[in-house]
Scaffold this active site. Structure first.
Site, PDB file in Angstrom:
ATOM      1  N   ALA A  36      12.027 -71.138  -6.532  1.00  0.00           N
ATOM      2  CA  ALA A  36      13.391 -70.601  -6.471  1.00  0.00           C
ATOM      3  C   ALA A  36      13.651 -69.803  -5.200  1.00  0.00           C
ATOM      4  CB  ALA A  36      13.642 -69.739  -7.708  1.00  0.00           C
ATOM      5  N   ASN A  62       7.997 -66.255 -11.815  1.00  0.00           N
ATOM      6  CA  ASN A  62       7.042 -67.065 -11.052  1.00  0.00           C
ATOM      7  C   ASN A  62       7.238 -66.868  -9.551  1.00  0.00           C
ATOM      8  OD1 ASN A  62       5.323 -68.787 -12.905  1.00  0.00           O
ATOM      9  ND2 ASN A  62       7.346 -69.050 -13.793  1.00  0.00           N
ATOM     10  N   HIS A  66      17.253 -63.302  -5.475  1.00  0.00           N
ATOM     11  CA  HIS A  66      15.958 -62.799  -4.985  1.00  0.00           C
ATOM     12  C   HIS A  66      16.139 -62.360  -3.543  1.00  0.00           C
ATOM     13  CE1 HIS A  66      14.101 -64.649  -8.493  1.00  0.00           C
ATOM     14  NE2 HIS A  66      14.689 -65.790  -8.178  1.00  0.00           N
TER      15      HIS A  66
HETATM   16  N1  LIG Z   1       8.004 -71.581  -9.288  1.00  0.00           N
HETATM   17  C1  LIG Z   1       9.245 -71.173  -9.519  1.00  0.00           C
HETATM   18  O1  LIG Z   1       9.924 -70.617  -8.653  1.00  0.00           O
HETATM   19  C2  LIG Z   1       9.834 -71.392 -10.882  1.00  0.00           C
HETATM   20  C3  LIG Z   1      11.211 -71.265 -11.075  1.00  0.00           C
HETATM   21  C4  LIG Z   1      11.731 -71.513 -12.331  1.00  0.00           C
HETATM   22  C5  LIG Z   1      10.893 -71.824 -13.397  1.00  0.00           C
HETATM   23  N2  LIG Z   1       9.541 -71.882 -13.190  1.00  0.00           N
HETATM   24  C6  LIG Z   1       8.607 -72.194 -14.293  1.00  0.00           C
HETATM   25  O2  LIG Z   1       8.538 -73.603 -14.481  1.00  0.00           O
HETATM   26  C7  LIG Z   1       8.202 -73.884 -15.853  1.00  0.00           C
HETATM   27  C8  LIG Z   1       9.203 -74.856 -16.454  1.00  0.00           C
HETATM   28  O3  LIG Z   1      10.496 -74.277 -16.430  1.00  0.00           O
HETATM   29  P1  LIG Z   1      11.714 -74.894 -17.265  1.00  0.00           P
HETATM   30  O4  LIG Z   1      12.905 -74.075 -16.948  1.00  0.00           O
HETATM   31  O5  LIG Z   1      11.763 -76.371 -17.086  1.00  0.00           O
HETATM   32  O6  LIG Z   1      11.241 -74.565 -18.755  1.00  0.00           O
HETATM   33  P2  LIG Z   1      11.836 -75.164 -20.129  1.00  0.00           P
HETATM   34  O7  LIG Z   1      11.499 -74.143 -21.177  1.00  0.00           O
HETATM   35  O8  LIG Z   1      13.244 -75.594 -19.974  1.00  0.00           O
HETATM   36  O9  LIG Z   1      10.946 -76.475 -20.388  1.00  0.00           O
HETATM   37  C9  LIG Z   1       9.549 -76.426 -20.573  1.00  0.00           C
HETATM   38  C10 LIG Z   1       9.128 -77.656 -21.379  1.00  0.00           C
HETATM   39  O10 LIG Z   1       7.695 -77.687 -21.400  1.00  0.00           O
HETATM   40  C11 LIG Z   1       7.235 -77.947 -22.733  1.00  0.00           C
HETATM   41  N3  LIG Z   1       5.915 -77.298 -22.871  1.00  0.00           N
HETATM   42  C12 LIG Z   1       5.651 -75.973 -22.911  1.00  0.00           C
HETATM   43  N4  LIG Z   1       4.325 -75.766 -23.046  1.00  0.00           N
HETATM   44  C13 LIG Z   1       3.738 -76.994 -23.076  1.00  0.00           C
HETATM   45  C14 LIG Z   1       2.386 -77.432 -23.192  1.00  0.00           C
HETATM   46  N5  LIG Z   1       1.369 -76.548 -23.309  1.00  0.00           N
HETATM   47  N6  LIG Z   1       2.143 -78.766 -23.181  1.00  0.00           N
HETATM   48  C15 LIG Z   1       3.160 -79.652 -23.077  1.00  0.00           C
HETATM   49  N7  LIG Z   1       4.473 -79.300 -22.980  1.00  0.00           N
HETATM   50  C16 LIG Z   1       4.756 -77.972 -22.971  1.00  0.00           C
HETATM   51  C17 LIG Z   1       8.306 -77.350 -23.633  1.00  0.00           C
HETATM   52  O11 LIG Z   1       8.303 -77.976 -24.916  1.00  0.00           O
HETATM   53  C18 LIG Z   1       9.592 -77.617 -22.841  1.00  0.00           C
HETATM   54  O12 LIG Z   1      10.171 -78.857 -23.174  1.00  0.00           O
HETATM   55  C19 LIG Z   1       8.206 -72.512 -16.573  1.00  0.00           C
HETATM   56  O13 LIG Z   1       6.875 -72.004 -16.640  1.00  0.00           O
HETATM   57  C20 LIG Z   1       9.036 -71.650 -15.641  1.00  0.00           C
HETATM   58  O14 LIG Z   1       8.738 -70.271 -15.754  1.00  0.00           O
HETATM   59  C21 LIG Z   1       9.018 -71.700 -11.957  1.00  0.00           C
END
Ligand SMILES: NC(=O)c1ccc[n+]([C@@H]2O[C@H](COP(=O)([O-])OP(=O)(O)OC[C@H]3O[C@@H](n4cnc5c(N)ncnc54)[C@H](O)[C@@H]3O)[C@@H](O)[C@H]2O)c1
Length: 244
Positions: free
Chosen positions: A115, A171, A200
């Site tokens: 992000a 994150n 941010h």
């Molecule tokens: N790096 C960055 O800047 C950044 C920015 C935004 C989000 N993120 C991270 O990316 C990840 C995904 O974000 P999102 O918004 O798509 O989340 P989300 O909650 O919309 O989707 C996550 C999906 O993963 C599935 N899931 C969770 N744990 C699981 C496991 N152990 N095995 C299989 N499936 C699993 C859930 O059922 C869900 O469908 C999160 O950890 C979030 O914090 C990172």
């Protein structure tokens, strides 16, 4: 045949899968794994692209995708990253907070800018060892699961602890910590009901200058904690890896 494996069919996974469908990323097949099976089924149904659902992580590994994208959770990353790294498969990790506690061979583990951006410049400056980085994040209370009616500082401290206290929301702090380590990143998180965007601000002072970076990201409509830019950064990185 180039297959892409996707762990997590939520907000980020869906944007990424749609980009593959639109051929922004060139691959032959998408393999979906989500422990919430209806999420994977719903995504497959919406896609007009060769897509297979697997029912376990082991099955995903057996199919040997060219690249796997983790877009699930910090716990998922903790559980799966070491096994994917040992299998020698290229891996994009979205839940970067998990990498703070893992000791894995990072040769094929890739951290997208997520992000934020400017990671290249910050990483370059960090090489001097003389760098101070602060991150100020402002989000609507809805995205931080608080009920604040006035702007309120809800965290002040170092990035590693911010990513642990807010595993789904911060994150970005982990990504910065990984970028400048062993230098530390000071973080302030503010819940602000006036904010419509996830914002941010990164201020860097280093040996030969200063940087000021500001990102104001629209929250994803299905998941206000997540910014669309994070998904697009994974798409960009996936493009690069598949061209190799
Ligand atoms: N790096 C960055 O800047 C950044 C920015 C935004 C989000 N993120 C991270 O990316 C990840 C995904 O974000 P999102 O918004 O798509 O989340 P989300 O909650 O919309 O989707 C996550 C999906 O993963 C599935 N899931 C969770 N744990 C699981 C496991 N152990 N095995 C299989 N499936 C699993 C859930 O059922 C869900 O469908 C999160 O950890 C979030 O914090 C990172």
């Amino acid at each position: 045949m180039k297959n892409v494996g996707l762990i997590g069919c939520g907000a980020i996974g869906t944007v990424l899968a749609e980009a593959i469908e639109r051929k922004l990323v060139v691959c032959d097949e998408l393999i979906l794994f989500d422990f919430d099976v209806p999420k994977a089924e719903q995504l497959k149904k919406a896609l007009n692209f060769p897509t297979t659902i697997v029912s376990s992580f082991d099955e995903l590994l057996k199919r040997k995708p060219a690249v796997i994208v983790e877009a699930a959770s910090q716990q998922a990353a903790k559980d799966y990253v070491p096994r994917i790294a040992s299998a020698g498969i290229e891996l994009i990790v979205m839940s970067t907070g998990a990498l703070l506690d893992l000791n894995v061979d990072m040769t094929k583990v890739h951290v997208p800018s997520g992000a934020i951006g400017g990671i290249d410049a910050i990483a370059s400056a960090a090489l001097t060892g003389d760098i101070q980085v602060t991150l100020t994040t402002r989000k609507n209370p809805k995205a931080l699961e608080t009920q604040d009616k006035q702007p309120k500082i809800i965290y002040e401290g170092y990035a590693e602890e911010a990513a642990r206290q807010f595993p789904r929301e911060m994150n970005v702090a982990a990504t910065l910590a990984l970028t400048v380590k062993p230098s530390r990143v000071k973080v302030t998180v503010i819940a602000d009901p006036n904010m419509k965007r996830n914002t941010h601000e990164i201020a860097v002072t280093w040996k030969f200058g200063e940087m000021l970076l500001r990102f104001a990201n629209d929250p994803h409509p299905d998941n206000p904690r997540t910014s669309a830019l994070a998904a697009w950064s994974a798409i960009k990185l996936l493009q690069t890896l598949l061209k190799q």
